[in-house]
Scaffold this motif. Structure first.
Motif, PDB file in Angstrom:
ATOM      1  N   THR A 113       0.841  -1.204   0.000  1.00 45.03           N
ATOM      2  CA  THR A 113       0.000   0.000   0.000  1.00 45.03           C
ATOM      3  C   THR A 113       0.872   1.247   0.000  1.00 45.03           C
ATOM      4  O   THR A 113       0.603   2.202  -0.742  1.00 45.03           O
ATOM      5  CB  THR A 113      -0.947  -0.012   1.215  1.00 45.03           C
ATOM      6  OG1 THR A 113      -1.813  -1.148   1.093  1.00 45.03           O
ATOM      7  CG2 THR A 113      -1.774   1.262   1.294  1.00 45.03           C
ATOM      8  N   ARG A 117       1.142   4.123  -2.935  1.00 45.65           N
ATOM      9  CA  ARG A 117       0.905   5.551  -2.690  1.00 45.65           C
ATOM     10  C   ARG A 117       2.023   6.406  -3.288  1.00 45.65           C
ATOM     11  O   ARG A 117       1.787   7.531  -3.701  1.00 45.65           O
ATOM     12  CB  ARG A 117       0.809   5.825  -1.190  1.00 45.65           C
ATOM     13  CG  ARG A 117      -0.491   5.395  -0.585  1.00 45.65           C
ATOM     14  CD  ARG A 117      -0.605   5.846   0.864  1.00 45.65           C
ATOM     15  NE  ARG A 117      -1.766   5.256   1.478  1.00 45.65           N
ATOM     16  CZ  ARG A 117      -1.755   4.611   2.636  1.00 45.65           C
ATOM     17  NH1 ARG A 117      -0.644   4.503   3.332  1.00 45.65           N
ATOM     18  NH2 ARG A 117      -2.862   4.095   3.109  1.00 45.65           N
ATOM     19  N   LYS A 118       3.238   5.866  -3.315  1.00 44.63           N
ATOM     20  CA  LYS A 118       4.389   6.610  -3.841  1.00 44.63           C
ATOM     21  C   LYS A 118       4.454   6.582  -5.366  1.00 44.63           C
ATOM     22  O   LYS A 118       4.932   7.527  -5.982  1.00 44.63           O
ATOM     23  CB  LYS A 118       5.702   6.043  -3.283  1.00 44.63           C
ATOM     24  CG  LYS A 118       5.964   6.394  -1.852  1.00 44.63           C
ATOM     25  CD  LYS A 118       7.342   5.918  -1.447  1.00 44.63           C
ATOM     26  CE  LYS A 118       7.704   6.455  -0.079  1.00 44.63           C
ATOM     27  NZ  LYS A 118       9.112   6.301   0.222  1.00 44.63           N
ATOM     28  N   ASP A 120       2.229   5.692  -8.884  1.00 45.33           N
ATOM     29  CA  ASP A 120       0.884   5.391  -9.393  1.00 45.33           C
ATOM     30  C   ASP A 120       0.866   4.099 -10.207  1.00 45.33           C
ATOM     31  O   ASP A 120       1.899   3.595 -10.640  1.00 45.33           O
ATOM     32  CB  ASP A 120       0.291   6.579 -10.159  1.00 45.33           C
ATOM     33  CG  ASP A 120       0.944   6.833 -11.506  1.00 45.33           C
ATOM     34  OD1 ASP A 120       1.126   5.886 -12.277  1.00 45.33           O
ATOM     35  OD2 ASP A 120       1.240   8.009 -11.786  1.00 45.33           O
TER      36      ASP A 120
END
Length: 151
Positions: A113, A117-118, A120
């Protein structure tokens, strides 16, 4: 600096950093990343012979005997006599191993996760495709394919 050299060192750095991040997250479970992979593979694919397990592991080349011995001593893995060959053993998770593997899965999901988030989804797909191309003709490709990480 050559682009290929830069790529090599970026892959090395990413692998080392990813390993550190995973180990940090697993520290509360008192288990290493390699041990965690053994548990996860046995949960997903077990029971397996030592040779089958070794083929599926990405974390380590060769025989995972020492990893397995440690996990047997800790009570996470049970060695059973192979039903067709009394000289061989089959490895499976104990109830304790199943529980540990479930906790490892949660730790891994938190890490994935954070990565998502870092970076795409489109970039992750591109990076994965590039790495698949890089590894496609290497011996490790068959293990990656067997695990579903490569086509």
């Amino acid at each position: 600096m050559e682009l290929a050299e830069q790529l090599r060192y970026l892959i090395l750095a990413a692998e080392r950093q990813g390993g550190r991040m995973l180990q940090s997250a697993l520290s509360k479970e008192s288990i290493t990343g390699s041990q965690a992979e053994v548990l996860r593979v046995l949960e997903e694919r077990g029971p397996l012979s030592l040779k089958e397990l070794g083929f599926l592991l990405i974390c380590e080349g060769g025989s995972p005997s020492r990893l397995v011995n440690t996990l047997v001593q800790e009570g996470y893995i049970i060695r059973d006599t192979h039903p067709k060959d009394s000289r061989a053993v089959i490895l499976r998770l104990s109830d304790k191993g199943v529980e540990k593997s479930k906790r490892v899965t949660l730790v891994e999901q938190e890490l994935y996760t954070m990565i998502s988030r870092k970076i795409d989804k489109d970039k992750l797909e591109s990076i994965n495709q590039i790495l698949c191309e890089l590894l496609s003709e290497e011996p490790i490709a068959s293990s990656l394919q067997a695990r579903g990480f490569m086509k």
